[in-house]
Write a protein that holds these residues in place. Structure first.
Motif, PDB file in Angstrom:
ATOM      1  N   TYR A  84       0.824  -1.208   0.000  1.00 60.84           N
ATOM      2  CA  TYR A  84       0.000   0.000   0.000  1.00 60.84           C
ATOM      3  C   TYR A  84       0.864   1.266   0.000  1.00 60.84           C
ATOM      4  O   TYR A  84       0.409   2.346  -0.371  1.00 60.84           O
ATOM      5  N   ASN A  85       2.117   1.113   0.445  1.00 58.83           N
ATOM      6  CA  ASN A  85       3.031   2.256   0.514  1.00 58.83           C
ATOM      7  C   ASN A  85       4.073   2.270  -0.597  1.00 58.83           C
ATOM      8  O   ASN A  85       4.557   3.341  -0.978  1.00 58.83           O
ATOM      9  N   ALA A  86       4.428   1.086  -1.094  1.00 57.26           N
ATOM     10  CA  ALA A  86       5.487   1.001  -2.104  1.00 57.26           C
ATOM     11  C   ALA A  86       5.325  -0.298  -2.888  1.00 57.26           C
ATOM     12  O   ALA A  86       4.804  -1.291  -2.355  1.00 57.26           O
ATOM     13  N   PRO A  87       5.750  -0.335  -4.162  1.00 56.86           N
ATOM     14  CA  PRO A  87       5.668  -1.577  -4.935  1.00 56.86           C
ATOM     15  C   PRO A  87       6.550  -2.661  -4.326  1.00 56.86           C
ATOM     16  O   PRO A  87       7.669  -2.384  -3.890  1.00 56.86           O
ATOM     17  N   VAL A  88       6.032  -3.876  -4.264  1.00 54.21           N
ATOM     18  CA  VAL A  88       6.749  -4.987  -3.633  1.00 54.21           C
ATOM     19  C   VAL A  88       6.849  -6.156  -4.599  1.00 54.21           C
ATOM     20  O   VAL A  88       5.864  -6.517  -5.256  1.00 54.21           O
ATOM     21  N   ASP A  89       8.033  -6.751  -4.686  1.00 53.78           N
ATOM     22  CA  ASP A  89       8.254  -7.957  -5.472  1.00 53.78           C
ATOM     23  C   ASP A  89       8.640  -9.078  -4.510  1.00 53.78           C
ATOM     24  O   ASP A  89       9.767  -9.117  -4.008  1.00 53.78           O
ATOM     25  N   GLU A  90       7.697  -9.968  -4.232  1.00 56.50           N
ATOM     26  CA  GLU A  90       7.931 -11.020  -3.239  1.00 56.50           C
ATOM     27  C   GLU A  90       9.061 -11.955  -3.636  1.00 56.50           C
ATOM     28  O   GLU A  90       9.682 -12.585  -2.774  1.00 56.50           O
ATOM     29  N   ASN A  91       9.337 -12.066  -4.928  1.00 54.86           N
ATOM     30  CA  ASN A  91      10.422 -12.934  -5.387  1.00 54.86           C
ATOM     31  C   ASN A  91      11.796 -12.317  -5.150  1.00 54.86           C
ATOM     32  O   ASN A  91      12.802 -13.033  -5.084  1.00 54.86           O
ATOM     33  N   GLU A  93      12.274  -9.675  -2.679  1.00 58.15           N
ATOM     34  CA  GLU A  93      12.386  -9.002  -1.385  1.00 58.15           C
ATOM     35  C   GLU A  93      12.034  -9.950  -0.241  1.00 58.15           C
ATOM     36  O   GLU A  93      11.037 -10.667  -0.296  1.00 58.15           O
ATOM     37  N   GLU A  94      12.859  -9.936   0.780  1.00 60.31           N
ATOM     38  CA  GLU A  94      12.656 -10.741   1.982  1.00 60.31           C
ATOM     39  C   GLU A  94      11.797  -9.941   2.965  1.00 60.31           C
ATOM     40  O   GLU A  94      12.065  -8.769   3.238  1.00 60.31           O
ATOM     41  N   LEU A  95      10.745 -10.565   3.478  1.00 62.18           N
ATOM     42  CA  LEU A  95       9.878  -9.904   4.443  1.00 62.18           C
ATOM     43  C   LEU A  95      10.496  -9.994   5.835  1.00 62.18           C
ATOM     44  O   LEU A  95      10.864 -11.071   6.293  1.00 62.18           O
ATOM     45  N   MET A  96      10.592  -8.841   6.511  1.00 64.05           N
ATOM     46  CA  MET A  96      11.216  -8.769   7.825  1.00 64.05           C
ATOM     47  C   MET A  96      10.253  -8.108   8.818  1.00 64.05           C
ATOM     48  O   MET A  96       9.325  -7.393   8.427  1.00 64.05           O
ATOM     49  N   LEU A  97      10.499  -8.336  10.100  1.00 66.14           N
ATOM     50  CA  LEU A  97       9.676  -7.750  11.158  1.00 66.14           C
ATOM     51  C   LEU A  97      10.579  -7.180  12.236  1.00 66.14           C
ATOM     52  O   LEU A  97      11.538  -7.817  12.668  1.00 66.14           O
ATOM     53  N   SER A  98      10.273  -5.967  12.671  1.00 68.77           N
ATOM     54  CA  SER A  98      11.042  -5.313  13.727  1.00 68.77           C
ATOM     55  C   SER A  98      10.063  -4.697  14.723  1.00 68.77           C
ATOM     56  O   SER A  98       9.229  -3.872  14.347  1.00 68.77           O
ATOM     57  N   TYR A 108       6.818  -3.815   9.553  1.00 68.27           N
ATOM     58  CA  TYR A 108       7.049  -4.809   8.518  1.00 68.27           C
ATOM     59  C   TYR A 108       7.864  -4.094   7.445  1.00 68.27           C
ATOM     60  O   TYR A 108       7.502  -2.990   7.010  1.00 68.27           O
ATOM     61  N   TYR A 109       8.946  -4.715   7.022  1.00 67.17           N
ATOM     62  CA  TYR A 109       9.767  -4.095   5.988  1.00 67.17           C
ATOM     63  C   TYR A 109      10.384  -5.193   5.123  1.00 67.17           C
ATOM     64  O   TYR A 109      10.431  -6.360   5.518  1.00 67.17           O
ATOM     65  N   THR A 110      10.795  -4.814   3.930  1.00 63.00           N
ATOM     66  CA  THR A 110      11.444  -5.789   3.067  1.00 63.00           C
ATOM     67  C   THR A 110      12.897  -5.399   2.854  1.00 63.00           C
ATOM     68  O   THR A 110      13.277  -4.228   2.943  1.00 63.00           O
ATOM     69  N   PHE A 111      13.690  -6.427   2.555  1.00 64.94           N
ATOM     70  CA  PHE A 111      15.120  -6.257   2.318  1.00 64.94           C
ATOM     71  C   PHE A 111      15.477  -7.085   1.086  1.00 64.94           C
ATOM     72  O   PHE A 111      14.960  -8.208   0.931  1.00 64.94           O
ATOM     73  N   PRO A 112      16.304  -6.562   0.185  1.00 59.97           N
ATOM     74  CA  PRO A 112      16.610  -7.312  -1.049  1.00 59.97           C
ATOM     75  C   PRO A 112      17.117  -8.726  -0.758  1.00 59.97           C
ATOM     76  O   PRO A 112      18.052  -8.908   0.021  1.00 59.97           O
TER      77      PRO A 112
END
Length: 238
Positions: A84-91, A93-98, A108-112
């Motif tokens: 909802y805030n930025a385009p995401v490519d699940e393939n 980007e790694e989903l992370m939680l802090s 919730y954030y993603t990291f390459p």
């Protein structure tokens, strides 16, 4: 034991090597028009080739994130919420939680994935965190209304606090001083913060953004520079 601290921003990488709370080395790399597509990965390879550290801490300031209350537990929705805030490519980007218990929120954030796998492949103890969570942990609110701004290279984090509670967090590109000043003023109006009664605190790359700070000071009565790059060491990495 030497520790390697890594900070990833939208167009660069900063690292710090420390031992027993003493900083031994710190350096930043930023992309320019001559940089290769794999600029950050190449800098990581050079750094890892030294292999003079036993532990790694990774902080991501990449603005693929979303903020939720700490009690939210539907972690499977992480990618969707970020989208909802930025385009995401699940393939890619790694989903992370802090989680930040101090203010009762979680990021919730993603990291390459390519960088995530490169770091994990070293098989050393590693901890991943989001810059917003680390930034919040460095704040000790004392005033009724506070704005905290962490300036990076062409990027910044923006935090609004009222009565020691988090009202707003944002992580955005900083390309135009005029646009960002408009963002600050518009945001204050939206969250009903009086500019006369709000205390501003600025951190980070203050020399690079000296003009922005001087312009902000024309409108803001209470402004304090807390930590800046003249201290040589980035407080978010410590």
């Amino acid at each position: 034991m030497q520790k390697l601290n890594l900070l990833f921003t939208k167009d660069g990488l900063q690292y710090q090597i420390s031992k027993n709370k003493s900083v031994l080395e710190e350096k930043s790399f930023f992309k320019d028009e001559d940089s290769t597509e794999n600029f950050v990965a190449e800098k990581l390879d050079d750094l890892f080739s030294k292999n003079n550290f036993e532990e790694i801490k990774v902080i991501s300031a990449l603005n693929h994130f979303t903020l939720m209350p700490e009690e939210f537990t539907q972690h499977e929705l992480g990618y969707k919420l970020i989208s909802y805030n930025a385009p995401v490519d699940e393939n890619e980007e790694e989903l992370m939680l802090s989680v930040n218990k101090k203010f009762g929120v979680q990021f919730y954030y993603t990291f390459p994935k390519s960088l995530y796998q490169k770091i994990k492949s070293l098989e050393k103890p590693v901890n991943f965190n989001f810059s917003g969570e680390k930034f919040l942990n460095n704040i000790l609110p004392k005033k009724k209304q506070e704005i905290h701004i962490h300036l990076y290279h062409h990027q910044c984090e923006f935090i609004a606090l009222k009565d020691k509670k988090l009202v707003l967090y944002n992580n955005l590109d900083l390309n135009s001083e005029v646009d960002f000043l408009y963002f600050v003023m518009f945001t204050l109006k939206k969250i009903n913060f009086s500019i006369q009664d709000t205390y501003f605190y600025v951190y980070g790359e203050t020399t690079e953004n000296e003009t922005f700070i001087s312009e902000l000071h024309k409108f803001v009565k209470n402004l304090t520079i807390k930590f800046d790059n003249l201290h040589k060491h980035n407080f978010i990495l410590n």
